[in-house]
Motif scaffolding. Structure first.
Motif, short mmCIF file in Angstrom:
data_model
loop_
_atom_site.label_atom_id
_atom_site.label_comp_id
_atom_site.label_asym_id
_atom_site.label_seq_id
_atom_site.Cartn_x
_atom_site.Cartn_y
_atom_site.Cartn_z
N SER A 43 35.85 31.35 -42.21
CA SER A 43 35.22 29.86 -41.87
C SER A 43 33.93 30.01 -41.02
N ALA A 100 36.75 23.69 -32.44
CA ALA A 100 37.48 23.65 -34.19
C ALA A 100 36.48 22.27 -34.66
N ARG A 103 32.75 23.24 -34.44
CA ARG A 103 33.07 24.52 -35.50
C ARG A 103 31.89 25.29 -34.34
N GLU A 173 37.19 31.19 -49.98
CA GLU A 173 36.30 32.07 -49.69
C GLU A 173 35.42 32.11 -50.97
N LEU A 188 34.42 23.44 -45.17
CA LEU A 188 34.59 24.46 -43.72
C LEU A 188 35.38 23.35 -42.37
N ASN A 189 35.17 21.90 -42.31
CA ASN A 189 36.18 21.12 -41.80
C ASN A 189 37.25 21.34 -41.94
N VAL A 191 38.77 24.27 -43.51
CA VAL A 191 39.27 24.77 -43.39
C VAL A 191 39.92 25.46 -41.06
N LEU A 192 38.68 24.90 -40.37
CA LEU A 192 39.13 25.19 -39.15
C LEU A 192 39.97 24.55 -38.58
#
Length: 428
Positions: A43, A100, A103, A173, A188-189, A191-192
């Motif tokens: 992340s 989260a 981030r 990834e 990324l948001n 995923v977190l």
């Protein structure tokens, strides 16, 4: 209600059941960090040293908060200490939500540190409680029973958290590497955001269990005020905790034991990836380590103290640790990973043996001594960072770096098993 030790044994299995559930919680929270390491690497694009700050934040909390936890327990007792620890554990879990959303890796580390603080309080309460509710000679058996619950939690964590956090990790990834701008930010948001629901659920569970304990008759247990010289049957008057060198050797032994355990459990996934094994497979390797620990605990329950003593079990485990570390270094691929996982078997009876040996004969200093032993858990904070430093900055092969990091741990544990646990004591 406070009752003496010899009456506590007759209160039935309720105290042991409560502590076993707590050990399950310890295992779930602690080994979830093993899943968070590759998750945060994915992340945030972290290096190994940065990712290992996850274990650093968790385990260093034990160093700073174990002694304050001992003071808290003296003021409010075992039961209220456990309730407070569970509520604090829930608060630490909820910190993950804003972390989260913003981030912010540092905020995640804050939540992990708060969880570690809660675990320090819970461990400082639970371990001596488990040790003194029955004969000291069979303490390793009771800790092994609780350890099964702890490691069972660790076995299922990679399948639950790994599936939730690291689903399609290899594909994601690659997508993150190729994405740019708004698309990368959104990825990324997404995923977190996977941490939100699991940690909300955990916070609720912790607080509900605190309520259960609140309305459960969990007796306080008083430790003996005096220490007996086993060779003469005379009472020994101690004025200071520093009159027990075996305690501090025990704390150092816990330090290197937890270091070795974290290297075998939390780092095995990173180790497997370095061997070229796919991330979607290596994320489950922690379960192999904990599965072998579970086997060891079962052996301990059967064998201690009926067939072997705690001290002898510790010697066998230390020797196995030395052998498995050497074989893991001399082999490659899945064979090497298997011997890292087998370190779980070697580690299995170490805590159950080291802890009661370290706090034996402490009398009125038992709670303070337990806190000092719990401080040793900070070994899990430093050893992964030491491994990453040796590997990355001294430019050693990752297997050699692992070998020189772990081998000294088992050598010291062997010393404590043979001689260290008797230093300063008058034992037959």
């Amino acid at each position: 209600m406070s009752i003496p030790v010899n009456q506590a044994i007759s209160r039935g299995p309720k105290p042991l059941i409560i502590i076993c559930v707590l050990f399950f919680i310890f295992g779930f929270v602690t080994w979830a960090n093993g899943t968070l390491i590759p998750f945060f690497k994915l992340s945030f694009g972290l290096s190994d040293i940065q990712a290992f700050l996850v274990t650093f934040a968790s385990y260093m909390a034990y160093f700073f908060l174990a002694l304050p936890s001992s003071w808290i327990l003296k003021q409010i007792g075992f039961k209220n200490g456990i309730i407070s620890g569970l509520i604090l554990l829930g608060i630490g879990s909820l910190v993950f939500i804003p972390a989260a959303q913003t981030r912010t890796f540092g905020l995640f580390l804050t939540g992990i540190f708060v969880q570690g603080a809660a675990l320090a309080l819970l461990q400082t309460a639970s371990n001596p409680y488990l040790t003194i509710i029955g004969p000291i000679e069979s303490a390793a058996k009771r800790i092994s029973i609780a350890g099964i619950c702890n490691k069972f939690a660790g076995i299922i964590v990679p399948f639950i958290m790994g599936t939730l956090f690291l689903k399609n990790a290899s594909v994601i990834e690659k997508k993150i590497e190729l994405a740019t701008g708004i698309a990368k930010e959104q990825l990324l948001n997404d995923v977190l955001s996977r941490v939100n629901m699991p940690y909300i659920v955990l916070a609720i569970v912790f607080c509900l269990f605190a309520l259960v304990i609140k309305f459960t008759d969990l007796p306080e247990v008083n430790v003996e005020e005096d220490v007996i010289d086993d060779t003469k049957g005379e009472v020994i008057k101690h004025q200071s905790i520093f009159q027990f060198p075996h305690l501090f050797l025990g704390a150092l032994c816990i330090f290197v034991y937890v270091a070795a355990e974290v290297m075998a459990g939390d780092i095995i996934g990173v180790y497997g990836k370095a061997l070229g094994i796919n991330a979607d497979i290596s994320k489950y390797f922690t379960s192999l380590t904990l599965g072998s620990m579970l086997v060891g605990y079962i052996i301990g329950i059967i064998a201690i103290p009926k067939y072997i003593s705690q001290q002898f079990a510790l010697r066998i485990c230390a020797i196995l640790g030395l052998i498995f570390t050497i074989v893991a270094y001399l082999t490659t691929g899945y064979t090497s990973v298997i011997f890292i996982a087998l370190l779980g078997l070697a580690n299995s009876l170490m805590w159950p043996a080291i802890f009661p040996l370290g706090i034996s004969h402490l009398g009125k200093f038992t709670k303070t001594g337990s806190a000092i032993m719990i401080m040793g858990i900070s070994g899990g904070a430093l050893w992964p960072l030491l491994y990453a430093f040796i590997k990355d900055h001294l430019h050693l092969d990752f297997q050699l770096a692992y070998f020189v990091t772990v081998m000294p741990c088992y050598l010291f544990i062997l010393y404590f098993a043979i001689k260290g646990h008797k230093v300063g004591l008058h034992l037959k």
